[in-house]
Motif scaffolding. Sequence first.
Motif, mmCIF file in Angstrom:
data_model
loop_
_atom_site.group_PDB
_atom_site.id
_atom_site.type_symbol
_atom_site.label_atom_id
_atom_site.label_comp_id
_atom_site.label_asym_id
_atom_site.label_seq_id
_atom_site.Cartn_x
_atom_site.Cartn_y
_atom_site.Cartn_z
ATOM 1 N N TYR A 40 0.835 -1.203 0.000
ATOM 2 C CA TYR A 40 0.000 0.000 0.000
ATOM 3 C C TYR A 40 0.870 1.253 0.000
ATOM 4 C CZ TYR A 40 -2.661 3.846 1.674
ATOM 5 O OH TYR A 40 -3.188 5.088 1.813
ATOM 6 N N VAL A 41 1.853 1.319 0.918
ATOM 7 C CA VAL A 41 2.741 2.478 0.964
ATOM 8 C C VAL A 41 4.016 2.099 0.218
ATOM 9 C CG1 VAL A 41 4.032 4.065 2.406
ATOM 10 C CG2 VAL A 41 1.801 3.230 3.165
ATOM 11 N N ALA A 42 4.229 2.718 -0.932
ATOM 12 C CA ALA A 42 5.371 2.375 -1.779
ATOM 13 C C ALA A 42 6.655 2.938 -1.193
ATOM 14 C CB ALA A 42 5.152 2.929 -3.179
ATOM 15 N N ALA A 43 7.765 2.396 -1.658
ATOM 16 C CA ALA A 43 9.065 2.952 -1.284
ATOM 17 C C ALA A 43 9.158 4.393 -1.774
ATOM 18 C CB ALA A 43 10.174 2.107 -1.905
ATOM 19 N N ALA A 44 9.990 5.183 -1.116
ATOM 20 C CA ALA A 44 10.059 6.623 -1.415
ATOM 21 C C ALA A 44 10.297 6.889 -2.889
ATOM 22 C CB ALA A 44 11.158 7.268 -0.575
ATOM 23 N N ALA A 45 11.128 6.089 -3.538
ATOM 24 C CA ALA A 45 11.450 6.320 -4.948
ATOM 25 C C ALA A 45 10.265 6.062 -5.857
ATOM 26 C CB ALA A 45 12.611 5.419 -5.350
ATOM 27 N N ASP A 46 9.264 5.328 -5.355
ATOM 28 C CA ASP A 46 8.137 4.962 -6.202
ATOM 29 C C ASP A 46 6.909 5.837 -5.980
ATOM 30 O OD1 ASP A 46 9.625 2.866 -7.193
ATOM 31 O OD2 ASP A 46 8.949 1.480 -5.628
ATOM 32 N N ARG A 47 6.978 6.816 -5.084
ATOM 33 C CA ARG A 47 5.765 7.531 -4.701
ATOM 34 C C ARG A 47 5.264 8.498 -5.758
ATOM 35 N NH1 ARG A 47 7.117 8.363 1.718
ATOM 36 N NH2 ARG A 47 6.783 6.190 2.283
ATOM 37 N N VAL A 48 6.027 8.691 -6.844
ATOM 38 C CA VAL A 48 5.517 9.542 -7.905
ATOM 39 C C VAL A 48 4.429 8.820 -8.693
ATOM 40 C CG1 VAL A 48 7.607 10.879 -8.117
ATOM 41 C CG2 VAL A 48 7.354 8.801 -9.467
ATOM 42 N N ALA A 49 4.348 7.506 -8.565
ATOM 43 C CA ALA A 49 3.326 6.765 -9.298
ATOM 44 C C ALA A 49 1.954 7.089 -8.720
ATOM 45 C CB ALA A 49 3.593 5.263 -9.192
ATOM 46 N N PRO A 50 0.956 7.283 -9.589
ATOM 47 C CA PRO A 50 -0.396 7.573 -9.080
ATOM 48 C C PRO A 50 -0.924 6.427 -8.228
ATOM 49 C CG PRO A 50 -0.246 8.018 -11.435
ATOM 50 C CD PRO A 50 1.005 7.281 -11.052
ATOM 51 N N LEU A 51 -1.692 6.781 -7.203
ATOM 52 C CA LEU A 51 -2.396 5.766 -6.424
ATOM 53 C C LEU A 51 -3.450 5.106 -7.309
ATOM 54 C CD1 LEU A 51 -3.166 7.541 -3.032
ATOM 55 C CD2 LEU A 51 -1.638 5.601 -3.373
ATOM 56 N N ARG A 52 -3.577 3.812 -7.178
ATOM 57 C CA ARG A 52 -4.647 3.089 -7.851
ATOM 58 C C ARG A 52 -5.867 3.120 -6.932
ATOM 59 N NH1 ARG A 52 -0.087 0.024 -8.365
ATOM 60 N NH2 ARG A 52 -0.779 -1.342 -6.663
ATOM 61 N N VAL A 53 -6.874 3.878 -7.325
ATOM 62 C CA VAL A 53 -8.073 4.040 -6.504
ATOM 63 C C VAL A 53 -9.268 3.478 -7.254
ATOM 64 C CG1 VAL A 53 -9.575 5.670 -5.297
ATOM 65 C CG2 VAL A 53 -7.105 6.091 -5.399
#
Length: 240
Positions: A40-53
Amino acid sequence: MPSRIRPPRSVALALTVVAVIVAAVLVTTLRGEVPPHGRYVAAAADRVAPLRVTVVGDSFAAGVGADSPTGGYAHVAAARGCWSPTVVASSGTGYARVRFPGTVPFVDPTRLAAVAASNPDVVVVQGSGNDVGDEGLRAAATAMYAALAAIVPRARVVVVGPTDAPLAKHENIGRIRGILGDVTRAAGVPFVDPAGGRWLDWSTDYVPDGIHPNADGHRTMGERLQAEIVALGIPRAAGC
């Protein structure tokens, strides 16, 4: 206030529905039709990816009353939050009730399988004024939240109640809100209450049918929903 003690028949119904849904989704998973769930909470480097809602709901989620389906509140919230949205919506449906032939309620295995296949980070369950505030709703909501915990265990679930539209049956809306409040507390799921928060203005935010939001209403509802989800601590992507 309705009793929080469910009669044996409702408990049995809830357990039966959960078993059927989980079995159906497990079958599709074993066939390779459902992608693996990410954290659910991605690694810091991956947080630019949009949340899948993924939004499960009725005609409101389908965008009825907006200028176009993509003008519906689900897509408004997605644009504000940098979400990648999946909308599993059908007019005239609720947790337990349907108004039109050929439609199925929220707890139907086909709709839950669609949620699982979307591999969500967040699941929003919205509505529904199409339900009746009775023990059937209580059992169906209990079953749905249990099924979501089983089939998308890493996803956050947020429940959004019905609005108090001008021509809605307000006593029934009040009962629905009360039941959903009870069940979400028991399930440990956050409950967002548009009617209690008076998100929409009766004089400006509804189409002439007095039930569905107009374009402004959908815009307001989407903005409020996205803000509520941020307030729950669900992160916003750094960029779209």
